[in-house]
Design an enzyme around this catalytic site. Sequence first.
Site, mmCIF file in Angstrom:
data_model
loop_
_atom_site.group_PDB
_atom_site.id
_atom_site.type_symbol
_atom_site.label_atom_id
_atom_site.label_comp_id
_atom_site.label_asym_id
_atom_site.label_seq_id
_atom_site.Cartn_x
_atom_site.Cartn_y
_atom_site.Cartn_z
ATOM 1 C CB ALA A 195 40.444 23.072 43.268
ATOM 2 C CG HIS B 169 34.885 32.867 37.177
ATOM 3 N ND1 HIS B 169 34.533 31.787 36.410
ATOM 4 C CD2 HIS B 169 35.901 32.443 37.971
ATOM 5 C CE1 HIS B 169 35.286 30.749 36.727
ATOM 6 N NE2 HIS B 169 36.135 31.130 37.662
ATOM 7 C CB ALA C 174 33.360 27.767 44.320
ATOM 8 C CG HIS D 232 41.004 31.454 36.012
ATOM 9 N ND1 HIS D 232 41.380 30.165 36.284
ATOM 10 C CD2 HIS D 232 39.759 31.576 36.531
ATOM 11 C CE1 HIS D 232 40.418 29.539 36.929
ATOM 12 N NE2 HIS D 232 39.419 30.394 37.096
ATOM 13 C CG ASP E 56 39.370 32.017 40.438
ATOM 14 O OD1 ASP E 56 38.511 31.937 39.535
ATOM 15 O OD2 ASP E 56 39.451 31.191 41.366
ATOM 16 C CG HIS F 180 42.243 32.295 46.735
ATOM 17 N ND1 HIS F 180 41.515 33.463 46.718
ATOM 18 C CD2 HIS F 180 41.407 31.315 46.303
ATOM 19 C CE1 HIS F 180 40.293 33.197 46.285
ATOM 20 N NE2 HIS F 180 40.202 31.901 46.031
ATOM 21 C CG HIS G 135 38.279 22.531 40.057
ATOM 22 N ND1 HIS G 135 37.725 22.967 41.234
ATOM 23 C CD2 HIS G 135 38.483 23.653 39.300
ATOM 24 C CE1 HIS G 135 37.578 24.288 41.206
ATOM 25 N NE2 HIS G 135 38.047 24.724 40.041
ATOM 26 C CG HIS H 93 42.522 27.694 40.625
ATOM 27 N ND1 HIS H 93 42.487 26.354 40.927
ATOM 28 C CD2 HIS H 93 41.270 28.003 40.198
ATOM 29 C CE1 HIS H 93 41.286 25.873 40.702
ATOM 30 N NE2 HIS H 93 40.531 26.847 40.249
#
Length: 375
Positions: free
Chosen positions: A216, A57, A137, A55, A270, A247, A191, A212
């Site tokens: 979320a 981005h 986000a 994970h 992340d 986090h 999420h 995660h």
Amino acid sequence: MFYKNANIFTQDFRFHLGAFSVENRRFAQILPENVPEDAIDLAGAFVIPGLVDVHTHGNSNRDFSDGDAQGLEIMAAYLAKCGVTAFAPASMTLPYAVLEKAFATARQLKDKSPAGCARLMGIQMEGPFFSEKKKGAQNGAYLRNPDFAAFKALQDGCGGLIRIVDLAPELPGSVEFIRQAKALCTVSVAHTDADYDQAKAAFDAGATHLTHLYNAMPGIHHRKPGVIPAAAENPAVRAEIICDGLHIHPAAVRFAFRAFGPERMVLISDALRCCGMPDGEYELGGQQVFLAGGVARLADGTIAGSAANLFDCMRNAISFGIAPEDAVRAASWNPACALGVEREIGSIAPGKLADFVVCAPDFTRRAVYIGGERV
């Protein structure tokens, strides 16, 4: 090539002092009885498998969702230097056409396999099947209900590279989506504003991953247990956790490892395009992100992803009190299993690709090898 006098993290998830060899880019002998005198002496260094980030981005001011093949290769080169030798780039909640373009670049990198780059072992499709309440986000303009036909078209278009697909289980059609998609990849709960019963139904249907952990999703309440206890009590479910030190509080990290067990925890970064970059303004899924003091936030103050790489997250976990063996496992073997690629990577064992990191006793990086070649 033989290496000796190394503390090797073997497939029993423990360190053993000994030697190992590499032949034809793969591990050959591990802890052999007879070691050549001219073997390379690692002087007691710790040798761990190359890390696997399921994970991430972006980094180096590049993002997977840009759909830029050169940018993805730059990302992979950065990861390799950091000791992350394999990865599954994560997409964002974006239009299907944008995802299709990004996923095509993943296939290009997979087919190309450039030297000095982390291996692309799959894709995590993070969005668009998410809750508006817990979008974090993610860009709310592109949220959709689970759509197996759309997912299948994207999966077919990238040659089956989607290894993890995320969804909020309270959305209409989620359980049926899980039952269909689980045959093609790992399905992850993410999420989400789901209650305990909705989450349990998703895991019973075949979801085996939690994206995660803590972030979320609803927190734990003694009368409204929600997603987290539903995941923890199901032995088939692995949980990702962002260990950037921002986090999640260290106590919550320790609690997660105890609740799920080290065999089910998956360390992730992340990371965003601001990873490896100075403070400033960046972009994420069409939204502005501001990096300041190591924290990436949207304009409204929402914490976005992280600016850390997985190797640093692993070292953070150790500093938080996680046993080194458990932290290494959660950053190598467990994520490889989540992607379904554990036969090739994720541990130091005969026949597997010789991706490994040589570390000092405090787990600072000394050298990174991919296929037995030093990066």
